[in-house]
Design an enzyme around this catalytic site. Structure first.
Site, PDB file in Angstrom:
ATOM      1  N   ASN A 123       7.986   0.728   0.340  1.00  0.00           N
ATOM      2  CA  ASN A 123       7.865  -0.056  -1.218  1.00  0.00           C
ATOM      3  C   ASN A 123       8.316  -0.074  -1.547  1.00  0.00           C
ATOM      4  O   ASN A 123       8.853  -0.628  -2.956  1.00  0.00           O
ATOM      5  CB  ASN A 123       6.095  -0.937  -0.312  1.00  0.00           C
TER       6      ASN A 123
ATOM      7  N   ARG B  30       0.770  -1.216   0.270  1.00  0.00           N
ATOM      8  CA  ARG B  30       0.095  -0.013   0.108  1.00  0.00           C
ATOM      9  C   ARG B  30       0.814   0.988  -0.238  1.00  0.00           C
ATOM     10  O   ARG B  30       2.304   1.338  -0.042  1.00  0.00           O
ATOM     11  CB  ARG B  30      -0.637  -0.125   1.284  1.00  0.00           C
TER      12      ARG B  30
ATOM     13  N   ARG C 203      -6.357  -2.773  -4.835  1.00  0.00           N
ATOM     14  CA  ARG C 203      -6.739  -3.008  -3.762  1.00  0.00           C
ATOM     15  C   ARG C 203      -7.425  -1.928  -3.667  1.00  0.00           C
ATOM     16  O   ARG C 203      -7.945  -0.554  -3.741  1.00  0.00           O
ATOM     17  CB  ARG C 203      -5.562  -3.608  -2.449  1.00  0.00           C
TER      18      ARG C 203
ATOM     19  N   ARG D  91      22.595 -23.186  32.392  1.00  0.00           N
ATOM     20  CA  ARG D  91      22.452 -22.499  30.635  1.00  0.00           C
ATOM     21  C   ARG D  91      23.333 -22.968  29.857  1.00  0.00           C
ATOM     22  O   ARG D  91      24.859 -23.591  30.126  1.00  0.00           O
ATOM     23  CB  ARG D  91      23.600 -20.538  31.186  1.00  0.00           C
TER      24      ARG D  91
ATOM     25  N   GLN E 226       5.940 -11.013   1.504  1.00  0.00           N
ATOM     26  CA  GLN E 226       6.461  -9.459   2.132  1.00  0.00           C
ATOM     27  C   GLN E 226       7.187  -8.548   1.264  1.00  0.00           C
ATOM     28  O   GLN E 226       8.163  -9.287   1.143  1.00  0.00           O
ATOM     29  CB  GLN E 226       7.243  -9.843   3.570  1.00  0.00           C
TER      30      GLN E 226
END
Length: 247
Positions: free
Chosen positions: A40, A30, A89, A177, A121
């Site tokens: 983006n 977007r 979209r 640990r 992504q």
């Protein structure tokens, strides 16, 4: 790499054809990114950010179609230049409060002809073609409904009791640990991409669920892209590890 049907000629599920499945990808992008404006398509290593993952997806040979889902003209133009198709979209799926699943639902309503959908992504410039290939092979081998990408990290996790302020270890015993070489670490979702079968999507409208598989990626792919400092770090990583294309 080629698609191979698994077990008695089945591909993914007994209900699916033994033929190579139709796999498509979508990159939600977007225009109203909050932290970094127009993130983006902001240049990373001389290329728009989304160019890195789109080119890797196209060059993997896995996808029949690769789409960028956007509401912004400049992002659409950048997407087409990378070789992706554009899905415009709906406005309500492109707000700062809209979920990724709402964007996927909007996309699938117009592009329902697939056996497997890959959500990629745009903020994952470190994916390479082999990642998509190997992950799809794992989805198939597991006959899974969905797949998540993860990174193995050797990090000790803590939490704080809100009432008492006491520190509590989450994933190890401080009295014992472990050494790094004696511990498998934790598998952390890196959000690079997800595979979802059509059957699962239609039933759940969610990227993950049903029988889930995972694909382990390299540790450097856990990098975030939320600040100017992140940008400099990831640009260096992309130069070394990202998918480079001939100019």
């Amino acid at each position: 790499w080629r698609w191979k049907a698994q077990g008695r000629g089945r591909a993914l599920h007994s209900t699916m054809s033994a033929q190579k499945p139709r796999v498509i990808a979508v990159v939600p992008a977007r225009g109203g990114s909050v932290g970094i404006p127009m993130k983006n398509i902001k240049p990373l290593g001389g290329r728009p950010l989304l160019d890195w993952c789109v080119r890797a997806a196209i060059d993997s040979g896995v996808f029949a179609e690769v789409y960028v889902s956007t509401d912004h003209n400049d992002i659409a133009a950048a997407a087409e230049k990378t070789g992706a198709k554009v899905h415009w979209r709906a406005a309500e799926t492109a707000t700062s409060t809209a979920s990724t699943e709402s964007a996927l639902e909007d996309f699938v309503a117009k592009h329902s002809d697939f056996d497997v959908l890959c959500l990629i992504q745009a903020t994952s410039p470190l994916v390479v073609p082999a990642d998509f290939q190997k992950a799809l092979a794992e989805l198939t081998a597991q006959q899974a409904d969905s797949l998540v990408t993860v990174v193995r990290a050797h990090r000790f996790l803590w939490k704080k009791d809100p009432a008492t302020g006491v520190a509590i270890p989450v994933n190890y015993d401080p009295l014992m640990r472990p050494r790094r070489q004696d511990w498998n670490g934790e598998l952390i979702e890196n959000g690079a991409f997800y595979y979802t079968t059509k059957k699962h999507w239609d039933a759940a409208k969610c990227r993950l669920g049903g029988k889930m598989a995972l694909f382990e990626m390299e540790e450097h792919t856990l990098a975030e892209l939320d600040s100017a400092v992140d940008w400099e770090i990831v640009a260096g990583l992309a130069a070394k590890y990202g998918h480079h294309v001939a100019s």
